[in-house]
Scaffold this motif. Structure first.
Motif, mmCIF file in Angstrom:
data_model
loop_
_atom_site.group_PDB
_atom_site.id
_atom_site.type_symbol
_atom_site.label_atom_id
_atom_site.label_comp_id
_atom_site.label_asym_id
_atom_site.label_seq_id
_atom_site.Cartn_x
_atom_site.Cartn_y
_atom_site.Cartn_z
ATOM 1 N N UNK A 154 -4.641 -8.204 84.075
ATOM 2 C CA UNK A 154 -5.695 -7.113 83.802
ATOM 3 C C UNK A 154 -5.535 -6.222 85.236
ATOM 4 N N UNK A 155 -5.092 -4.778 84.839
ATOM 5 C CA UNK A 155 -4.966 -3.978 85.888
ATOM 6 C C UNK A 155 -6.127 -3.472 86.507
ATOM 7 N N UNK A 211 2.444 -8.727 77.455
ATOM 8 C CA UNK A 211 3.745 -8.971 77.062
ATOM 9 C C UNK A 211 4.764 -7.717 77.822
ATOM 10 N N UNK A 212 4.562 -7.383 78.931
ATOM 11 C CA UNK A 212 5.215 -6.444 79.695
ATOM 12 C C UNK A 212 6.305 -7.422 80.305
ATOM 13 N N UNK A 213 7.543 -6.582 80.765
ATOM 14 C CA UNK A 213 8.591 -7.081 81.862
ATOM 15 C C UNK A 213 8.082 -7.165 82.975
ATOM 16 N N UNK A 214 7.794 -8.507 83.363
ATOM 17 C CA UNK A 214 7.328 -8.640 84.667
ATOM 18 C C UNK A 214 8.033 -8.371 85.919
ATOM 19 N N UNK A 215 9.320 -7.999 85.537
ATOM 20 C CA UNK A 215 10.290 -7.480 86.741
ATOM 21 C C UNK A 215 10.550 -5.961 86.792
ATOM 22 N N UNK A 216 9.676 -5.102 85.976
ATOM 23 C CA UNK A 216 9.839 -3.637 85.800
ATOM 24 C C UNK A 216 9.418 -3.216 87.499
ATOM 25 N N UNK A 217 10.470 -2.503 87.977
ATOM 26 C CA UNK A 217 10.372 -2.375 89.685
ATOM 27 C C UNK A 217 8.829 -1.675 89.872
ATOM 28 N N UNK A 218 8.661 -0.502 89.275
ATOM 29 C CA UNK A 218 7.507 0.386 89.438
ATOM 30 C C UNK A 218 6.322 -0.335 89.181
ATOM 31 N N UNK A 219 6.203 -1.231 88.224
ATOM 32 C CA UNK A 219 5.037 -1.819 87.820
ATOM 33 C C UNK A 219 4.711 -3.116 88.949
ATOM 34 N N UNK A 220 5.918 -3.709 89.220
ATOM 35 C CA UNK A 220 5.674 -4.716 90.224
ATOM 36 C C UNK A 220 5.349 -4.178 91.732
ATOM 37 N N UNK A 221 6.036 -3.026 92.042
ATOM 38 C CA UNK A 221 5.379 -2.335 93.323
ATOM 39 C C UNK A 221 4.234 -2.100 93.347
ATOM 40 N N UNK A 222 3.517 -1.588 92.148
ATOM 41 C CA UNK A 222 2.136 -1.095 91.950
ATOM 42 C C UNK A 222 1.182 -2.237 92.094
ATOM 43 N N UNK A 223 1.499 -3.322 91.533
ATOM 44 C CA UNK A 223 0.562 -4.567 91.527
ATOM 45 C C UNK A 223 0.690 -5.131 92.860
ATOM 46 N N UNK A 224 1.733 -4.959 93.803
ATOM 47 C CA UNK A 224 1.995 -5.595 95.092
ATOM 48 C C UNK A 224 1.059 -4.684 95.956
#
Ligand code: AMP
Ligand code: FE
Ligand code: FE
Ligand code: ZN
Length: 290
Positions: A70-71, A90-103
């Motif tokens: 939940x973003x 069901x997204x790719x948990x390693x997608x770099x931009x998304x990973x960076x944004x969540x961090x």
């Protein structure tokens, strides 16, 4: 799709674990979903996928798990910006931009939590940040963890009271540094995920966005609207259902279970098999089976 119990499948697409502000560990959460008779559970912790692996590792036989999050988002079309929640499945948990944004969002939550504690302390209220951070146990920190500190200190009797206007609901609430909702929808789709607007009409939580914004989000790639949710009145549910039909969006129903941080139980609301199958068809990550 067949159900475990022989009755209509029970599909709950929104639940939190200790990876954010729920009180059950991911393993306990899937166990509880099994015992509640669910066929499908989605794990949707705030701004993290940390619960995915332990939940999959503990999946009981016959239970399916949708991996999600939940973003924390905002819509800047109003002043001040309106905070809102986007479920991503069901997204790719390693997608770099998304990973960076969540961090980035998780780090900003820690700063914000510490500043809220500073405001409380400045008013002579006896809470401290290290204890609250420890209470979150490494999961995404949020106001529910500060609420527990207020309860521990005997300042309020309940989570509900802690979220009242004199406390974390207004007086000591600070805005989160969250993700622009159009950017979030785009990122989730780029990562192969399926974005669903969580409790979009929950007026009891605060300001909500206009229907025109939801239409724009649909054009930008939004897949669905969470319709049946305890924070929606019956009239709000019907409004969201009609809007989804008009925009060709799928509708979901979910508990938004948080363990003992909220009163709602797993499976309190459920999603149709049709909507579930649409989400599965559109997502890049497989549904996990126990
Ligand atoms: P935060 O993400 O830190 O702003 O905190 C929001 C979280 O607090 C939500 O995800 C819910 O888990 C919880 N929450 C919000 N409002 C209430 C409420 N009135 N009662 C109990 N929990 C709430
Ligand atoms: Fe929460
Ligand atoms: Fe939410
Ligand atoms: Zn939630």
């Amino acid at each position: 799709m067949t159900s475990r119990t022989g009755s209509a499948p029970r599909i709950d697409l929104h639940a939190h674990s200790t990876a954010s502000d729920g009180t059950l560990t991911p393993a306990e959460l899937v166990g509880a979903a099994f015992h509640a008779g669910l066929d499908v559970l989605a794990i949707t912790d705030h701004d993290t996928t940390a619960g995915w692996a332990p939940a999959v590792g503990a999946l009981p036989p016959g239970l399916r798990l949708i991996r999600g999050a939940e973003l924390s988002c905002r819509w800047s079309g109003a002043q001040p910006a309106v905070p809102l929640h986007l479920l991503a499945y069901l997204f790719d948990p390693d997608h770099p931009e998304l990973v960076a944004e969540l961090a980035r969002v998780r780090a900003a939550r820690e700063e914000r939590g510490e500043r809220m504690v500073g405001l409380l302390q400045a008013d002579g209220i006896d809470v401290n940040w290290p204890d609250i951070l420890a209470g979150a146990g490494g999961g995404t920190v949020g106001r529910p963890h500060i609420a527990q500190a207020l309860i521990r200190a005997g300042l309020v009797d309940s989570v509900r009271e802690a979220f009242g206007p004199d406390w974390l609901g207004e007086r000591y609430r600070l805005p989160k540094e969250d993700i622009d909702v159009f950017r979030a929808v785009r990122l989730v789709r780029e990562a192969g995920g399926v974005p669903v607007f969580a409790h979009p009409r929950a007026t009891r939580r605060g300001r909500v966005v206009p229907d025109e914004l939801i239409a724009e989000l649909a054009a930008a790639g939004l897949a669905g609207l969470e319709t049946d949710h305890e924070d929606h009145s019956p009239a709000e549910r019907e409004h969201v259902r009609a809007l989804a039909a008009e925009l060709g969006l799928l509708v979901t129903g979910s508990s938004d279970f948080h363990g003992t941080h909220k009163t709602v139980q797993l499976g309190a609301f459920s999603t149709s098999v049709e909507a579930y199958e649409r989400i599965v068809a559109e997502g890049v990550t497989e549904v996990a089976s126990g």
